[in-house]
Design an enzyme around this catalytic site. Structure first.
Site, PDB file in Angstrom:
ATOM      1  N   SER A  96       0.807  -1.208   0.000  1.00  0.00           N
ATOM      2  CA  SER A  96       0.000   0.000   0.000  1.00  0.00           C
ATOM      3  C   SER A  96       0.849   1.271   0.000  1.00  0.00           C
ATOM      4  O   SER A  96       1.471   1.599  -0.998  1.00  0.00           O
ATOM      5  CB  SER A  96      -0.955  -0.046   1.187  1.00  0.00           C
ATOM      6  OG  SER A  96      -2.181   0.512   0.862  1.00  0.00           O
TER       7      SER A  96
ATOM      8  N   ASP B 179      10.160   5.251 -10.311  1.00  0.00           N
ATOM      9  CA  ASP B 179       9.771   5.949 -11.545  1.00  0.00           C
ATOM     10  C   ASP B 179      10.634   7.180 -11.793  1.00  0.00           C
ATOM     11  O   ASP B 179      10.997   7.472 -12.942  1.00  0.00           O
ATOM     12  CB  ASP B 179       8.293   6.333 -11.487  1.00  0.00           C
ATOM     13  CG  ASP B 179       7.374   5.119 -11.597  1.00  0.00           C
ATOM     14  OD1 ASP B 179       7.852   4.072 -12.071  1.00  0.00           O
ATOM     15  OD2 ASP B 179       6.199   5.214 -11.180  1.00  0.00           O
TER      16      ASP B 179
ATOM     17  N   LYS C 134      -1.082  -4.411  -3.247  1.00  0.00           N
ATOM     18  CA  LYS C 134      -2.393  -3.840  -2.889  1.00  0.00           C
ATOM     19  C   LYS C 134      -2.461  -2.399  -3.379  1.00  0.00           C
ATOM     20  O   LYS C 134      -1.843  -1.510  -2.798  1.00  0.00           O
ATOM     21  CB  LYS C 134      -2.638  -3.888  -1.384  1.00  0.00           C
ATOM     22  CG  LYS C 134      -4.023  -3.375  -1.002  1.00  0.00           C
ATOM     23  CD  LYS C 134      -4.239  -3.416   0.494  1.00  0.00           C
ATOM     24  CE  LYS C 134      -5.650  -2.963   0.841  1.00  0.00           C
ATOM     25  NZ  LYS C 134      -5.902  -1.554   0.479  1.00  0.00           N
TER      26      LYS C 134
END
Length: 698
Positions: free
Chosen positions: A483, A494, A508
């Site tokens: 999460s 990224d 999740k």
């Protein structure tokens, strides 16, 4: 998780007994055997839905079909899935129902959607009442089986992977399955030196307890099972909580950090540890970890162990909790152990986990690589926390970002060469903190996208244009990182701001809200439950989602868990992974270009590392155990296998200790896990970061 709280990955559901084969070697031996037949009521009770359940079923059906993220239609396809889920909840091990029962139930397999649309839940109660009848029949048969000791000289096998067998076609086939099941239970005790009197009394006591707890189920319990078969077919994080479960959930949220500091869940009759709370007695002992199975509990230094196989998780928790400073002892089957493994005893002193015990902490690693010395700062974040109450009162409360900002400043005073953020076992927490923490390492830009059921997308951005730390960075993750942890790790990856090291994360990528059904009715004399509902999904700034996929590390380390066994991708009803539009953001480096060289150096270093090779051997053994489909019921065969397993583990442990210069163990000696512990995964991660520093800085 709620919109501002990514929550924990643990699913809270009632799971009915399935009695799969498990190793039982516990309970203190008494001087005089106490034989006690397993008793069931003379007249079985019939459980029927309460009047309010018709209204509640209608409300839940409306909420699930109209407001869930997927807006799933209630049709025949969903009906078949609900049917399978409910049967599996009751008897996933195919231990009680006959094939004729399943054939009769199956007449309604494609009608449950119509039943639910009309608030008719009688089918679920009818099936449950048949289940109670079949359980009582099994208990009668166990009493007969235990009238005399088994003959262990025959060559026969018991199937432990029950998904590979069909439902018993008649009572004779059912009896043969149970004869082998109970014989295996008895053989496991016999292999560990127990006599027949002990074996008989212990097995009788176990199944008496199982029967006792099952026959305490009431209308509310069955309704919750039925509605959760519906809810969890749509999505594993969508659940219904009955009024009493809602109360217990609130109590759990306020008291879950008291006792030993572990979150528990029932799975296949085991009470399994699903999370170790940082800073608690279990964490500090270094003797317990996720996936360990608690099979017995004892009070004090010398209290007798009480078998907890088949108990409801709430009742096990009651045994484990107690006053601060008191002792509780657990018998535990370690994660990954095979059927012949002997459980270990763990003694813990109960305590309350304080907020500061869960706060981010730092330490300094000094390592050497390629003839150079490096100082690597390490910040461990157990969860993404924020004191919302203090903030509402205008106070300057604790938060992950504030604490990490301070810890970075302290570490930089030691002239660190690089920094590791350790998110292993961090199950999530505050979304806001995940975004703001990312902002400490980037100048500005988006961090995560959130899309709701109306396809509206909210972009969460770094709120602070300053960079607190701009040096070499690595982020450690494992399968229990979920999460909010995944949001942070994905953003760092990224932006190519740091190297992600470890295991593929949990996966999740969904958001849940809690809906109180009482808000839809004005009947003061009727108390309804709550629905935890999935309402949104997370997406990375590159447009991909963490849902099901998790975050794949740049440098992957060995893992016990396969994606199909643990994590979001192991859940059949988990929402799918998909993509949305990529956002504009500027990368900070080109780490991808350096990965082949970093991986090469890592492999060269670990191929001869005794700790890594030990880990790989353990994982191999764990996988072999997981793949075992049946066990021999011949005592000579099993004893030979047990002795070979123990000898192999003994030799492997001493081989590792010899290579590391530690004291060798004598036969039967148990290693001191706390004093012998060495976080070689962290040490290797620090060396990977130092490799990166050498390649980029020199």
């Amino acid at each position: 998780m709620t919109k501002n709280n990514t929550g924990k990955i643990v699913k809270r559901t009632i799971i009915i007994l399935s009695l799969l084969v498990i190793p039982f070697f516990f309970v203190a031996e008494s001087a005089t055997p106490n034989f006690d037949y397993i008793s069931v009521p003379d007249t079985l009770k019939t459980i029927s839905p309460d009047a309010k359940h018709t209204i509640e079923a209608q409300l839940v059906t409306t909420v699930l079909t109209r407001y869930h993220y997927n807006r799933v239609p209630l049709n025949d396809s969903l009906s078949a899935l609900i049917f399978n889920k409910f049967i599996n909840q009751l008897d996933g091990g195919k231990n009680y129902f006959l094939k004729s029962d399943i054939d009769e139930f199956s007449k309604y397999k494609f009608e449950l959607d119509d039943f639910l649309a009309n608030s008719n839940i009688n089918f679920f109660f009818d099936v449950f009442n048949v289940y109670l009848k079949r359980v009582s029949e099994r208990m009668d048969y166990i009493n007969k089986l235990l009238e005399r000791e088994f003959d262990y000289s025959y060559d026969e096998y018991f199937v432990i992977k029950r998904d590979s067998v069909d439902w018993p076609k008649d009572e004779n086939e059912m009896n043969d399955d149970w004869r082998k099941r109970i014989k295996n239970d008895a053989l496991l005790y016999k292999l560990n030196g127990k006599d027949w009197d002990f074996i008989k009394s212990t097995i009788q006591k176990r199944y008496k307890n199982i029967t006792k707890y099952l026959f305490q189920y009431n209308s509310e319990d069955v309704f919750q099972l039925a509605i959760n078969a519906f809810a969890e077919t749509i999505d594993p994080h969508t659940n219904y909580f009955s009024p009493i479960t809602s109360d217990n959930f609130k109590i759990d949220m306020s008291l879950s950090l008291e006792g030993i500091g572990a979150r528990l869940q029932v799975e296949d009759d085991f009470t399994k540890i699903v999370e170790i709370i940082p800073g608690g007695p279990a964490d500090k002992s270094k003797q317990l970890k996720a996936d360990d199975k608690i099979i017995a509990v004892a009070q004090g230094e010398d209290g007798e162990f009480e078998d907890v196989i088949g108990w409801r998780v709430n009742d096990v928790v009651k045994l484990i909790r107690g006053e601060k400073g008191t002792v509780v002892r657990l018998l535990v089957i370690p994660a990954g152990s095979d059927l012949n493994a002997k459980p270990k005893e763990v003694k813990l002193v109960r305590d309350k986990v304080k907020l500061e015990d869960q706060a981010a902490k730092s330490n300094l690693l000094e390592i050497e690589n390629n003839g150079q010395k490096f100082k690597i700062g390490v910040i461990t974040i157990p969860k993404f926390y924020s004191d919302f109450e203090a903030q509402r009162n205008g106070e300057d409360g604790k938060s992950t970002t504030k604490d990490v900002r301070r810890l970075i400043s302290e570490l930089e005073q030691n002239n660190i060469d690089g920094l590791i953020i350790d998110l292993r076992n961090d199950g999530g927490g505050s979304l806001t903190e995940a975004v703001e923490l990312t902002g400490l390492f980037i100048k500005d830009g988006p961090v995560v996208q959130v899309r709701n059921s109306s396809n509206n997308i909210e972009i969460n951005k770094d709120p602070d244009p300053s960079i607190v730390y701009n040096g070499p960075l690595a982020v450690m993750v494992n399968r229990f990182s979920a999460s909010a942890s995944e949001i942070f790790a994905a953003a760092i990856q990224d932006y190519q701001r740091g190297i992600i090291i470890g295991e593929n994360t949990y996966g999740k990528g969904t958001v849940q809200n809690l809906i109180d059904l009482n808000m839809f009715t004005n009947r003061k004399n009727m108390r309804l439950g709550q629905v935890k509902l999935t309402v949104a999904k997370f997406y990375r700034i590159n447009g991909k989602t963490t849902q099901r996929l998790g975050v794949k590390p740049d440098i992957e380390l060995p893992s016990y868990f396969l994606p199909e066994e643990f994590g979001e991708s192991s859940e059949p009803s988990a929402l799918p992974s998909d993509e949305i539009n990529k956002l504009n953001y500027e990368k900070y480096s080109d780490i991808q270009k350096l990965l082949p060289e970093l991986i090469k150096k890592h492999n060269e270093r670990t191929i001869n590392d005794p700790d890594f090779q030990y880990l790989i051997d353990q994982i191999k053994e764990y996988r072999e155990s997981k793949n075992q489909t049946m066990v021999s019921l011949n005592e000579a065969v099993r004893r030979k296998q047990k002795e070979a397993d123990e000898e192999r583990k003994f030799q492997r442990e001493n081989e590792l200790r010899k290579k590391k210069g530690l004291k060798l163990l004598d036969k039967g000696e148990v290693p001191d896990e706390k004093s012998d512990s060495n976080d070689y995964i962290l040490n290797e991660s620090a060396k990977i970061l130092s490799d990166y520093i050498l390649l980029t800085v020199g």
